[in-house]
Design an enzyme around this catalytic site. Structure first.
Site, PDB file in Angstrom:
ATOM      1  N   THR A  11      60.920  55.899  15.442  1.00 47.90           N
ATOM      2  CA  THR A  11      61.223  57.130  14.893  1.00 47.90           C
ATOM      3  C   THR A  11      60.482  56.588  13.105  1.00 47.90           C
ATOM      4  O   THR A  11      61.089  57.137  12.047  1.00 47.90           O
ATOM      5  CB  THR A  11      62.869  56.999  14.519  1.00 47.90           C
ATOM      6  OG1 THR A  11      62.980  55.242  15.162  1.00 47.90           O
ATOM      7  CG2 THR A  11      63.150  57.198  15.797  1.00 47.90           C
ATOM      8  N   CYS A 128      44.946  48.899   9.287  1.00 49.68           N
ATOM      9  CA  CYS A 128      44.697  50.085   8.490  1.00 49.68           C
ATOM     10  C   CYS A 128      43.332  50.065   8.007  1.00 49.68           C
ATOM     11  O   CYS A 128      42.814  51.129   7.602  1.00 49.68           O
ATOM     12  CB  CYS A 128      45.924  50.972   7.509  1.00 49.68           C
ATOM     13  SG  CYS A 128      47.215  49.464   7.070  1.00 49.68           S
ATOM     14  N   GLY A 159      52.385  52.261   4.179  1.00 48.46           N
ATOM     15  CA  GLY A 159      52.123  50.439   5.764  1.00 48.46           C
ATOM     16  C   GLY A 159      53.481  50.040   5.555  1.00 48.46           C
ATOM     17  O   GLY A 159      53.311  48.985   7.074  1.00 48.46           O
ATOM     18  N   LYS A 215      43.947  38.896   8.226  1.00 52.67           N
ATOM     19  CA  LYS A 215      43.288  40.317   8.961  1.00 52.67           C
ATOM     20  C   LYS A 215      42.347  41.011   9.248  1.00 52.67           C
ATOM     21  O   LYS A 215      41.428  40.863   9.843  1.00 52.67           O
ATOM     22  CB  LYS A 215      44.405  41.428   9.365  1.00 52.67           C
ATOM     23  CG  LYS A 215      45.346  40.806   9.611  1.00 52.67           C
ATOM     24  CD  LYS A 215      46.701  41.987   9.227  1.00 52.67           C
ATOM     25  CE  LYS A 215      48.356  40.917   9.929  1.00 52.67           C
ATOM     26  NZ  LYS A 215      49.728  41.873   9.215  1.00 52.67           N
ATOM     27  N   HIS A 244      45.357  54.951   2.043  1.00 52.71           N
ATOM     28  CA  HIS A 244      44.769  53.808   1.614  1.00 52.71           C
ATOM     29  C   HIS A 244      42.904  53.798   0.632  1.00 52.71           C
ATOM     30  O   HIS A 244      42.642  53.908   1.095  1.00 52.71           O
ATOM     31  CB  HIS A 244      44.179  52.534   2.451  1.00 52.71           C
ATOM     32  CG  HIS A 244      45.655  51.420   3.103  1.00 52.71           C
ATOM     33  ND1 HIS A 244      47.467  52.033   2.649  1.00 52.71           N
ATOM     34  CD2 HIS A 244      45.956  50.995   3.577  1.00 52.71           C
ATOM     35  CE1 HIS A 244      47.776  51.339   3.129  1.00 52.71           C
ATOM     36  NE2 HIS A 244      47.079  50.806   4.056  1.00 52.71           N
TER      37      HIS A 244
END
Ligand code: L14
Length: 334
Positions: A11, A128, A159, A215, A244
């Site tokens: 969801t 992402c 995000g 990251k 993005h």
């Protein structure tokens, strides 16, 4: 014979997109099992014209499942991915939980699909911002060997999930109407503002970088399979719902002209070049939203160094940045 797929976090912003993409791409689903936390129990999600009821995620949720698509946060992945693997499912994990673990392939299919075959039950989907950057770096690295990358991101609020989209909309409205709005997601006003902090809590590490920045640095070297590429990053949240954008400066060992870079990027799978300054054409988040490709433009030589390029990269963070990349990995698996 079809594939039994479980979506964990069904969801959420990414989970919903995963279900949509499985349907759009006619992924050969036999059973689609939708799993989520207690708060989402009993919710229904539409798939191929039918309502599927969301079930509670437990250690017993995975019997008969072939592929588990996880996107419910790192803690949930750490807790339940082992149960899925024990039930003989392959987990494609969209969180940061396993990305830098040695035995876990970190995959963008256009860049390093060979890594998939080495999996031991878990395959990680990169961050992402990393995905859309490495897809553009790959053809340039293959041509001229990248030495260093300097990137600033302009990241959409989606995000941070559906509640973050809601916060941007409500805060924008309250500012326009001189109303009151009490923030619950972002640390500062996001409407009509720009925040050099991602994620919204526990972002900063001892070196002054955010976890999102580290990251991008660590994942890029792992995916590109090349420790000599130096990467430095500033990640920034902008009041955009979806898509993005990234300003990327690239230094290479050997010269790549802007014209050559444009040709290499144009010919690479998953990339569409939009680059026509004479018509004011360049990639925009508003255009990339809802689309599959990564869009690259503003391709020009960095005139301050010998072998440098500047490019502008835009992609839908919920699609190529998350759900689509995960489904593409699943397609390679079967
Ligand atoms: O590591 O808040 O996959 O926009 C992606 C979304 C990290 C946070 C990840 C955000 C997350 C990011």
């Amino acid at each position: 014979m079809g594939v039994n797929v479980a979506v964990v976090g069904a969801t959420g912003a990414v989970g919903k997109e995963m279900i949509k993409i499985l349907e759009e791409r006619n992924f050969p689903v036999d059973e689609l099992r939708l799993l989520a936390s207690k708060q989402s129990l009993g919710k229904k999600v539409r798939y191929q014209g039918k309502d599927i009821t969301v079930k509670e995620l437990t250690n017993d949720s995975f019997s008969g499942i072939d592929i588990g698509l996880f996107s419910a946060g790192g803690d949930i992945s750490k807790k339940f991915a082992p149960a899925a693997v024990n039930a003989n499912a392959v987990v494609i994990d969209n969180t940061s939980a396993f990305r830098m673990v040695n035995d876990v392939p970190l995959v963008v299919p256009e860049v390093n699909s060979d890594a998939i075959k080495d999996h031991k039950g878990i395959i990680a989907n990169p961050n992402c911002s990393t995905i859309q950057m490495v897809i553009a770096l790959k053809p340039l690295h293959d041509e001229g060997v990248i030495r260093r990358v300097v990137v600033s991101t302009y990241q959409a609020v989606s995000g941070a999930g559906l509640k973050a989209i809601d916060e941007l909309k409500k805060e924008s409205k309250s500012i326009l109407e001189n109303g009151e709005y009490k923030r619950t997601i972002f640390p500062h006003q996001i409407a009509f503002n720009v925040l050099p902090q991602i994620p919204q809590s526990d972002a900063f590490l001892d070196n002054g970088y955010t976890s999102e920045e580290m990251k991008m640095i660590n994942e890029t070297t792992k995916i590109m399979g090349c420790d000599s590429i130096k990467v430095t990053v500033t990640t920034v949240r902008v009041p955009v719902v979806r898509g993005h954008s990234e300003s990327v400066n690239i230094e290479t060992e050997t010269k790549i002209t802007a014209e050559k870079a444009k040709e290499l990027l144009t010919n690479f799978p998953g990339i569409t070049v939009i680059d026509d300054p004479s018509k004011e054409l360049y990639p925009l988040a508003s255009f990339a939203a809802g689309k599959d490709d990564t869009f690259v433009g503003r391709i020009r030589e960095d005139e301050s160094i010998e072998n440098g390029l500047n490019i502008w990269i835009v992609s839908d963070n919920l699609r190529k940045g998350a759900a689509l990349n995960a489904v593409q990995i699943a397609e390679k698996l079967i």
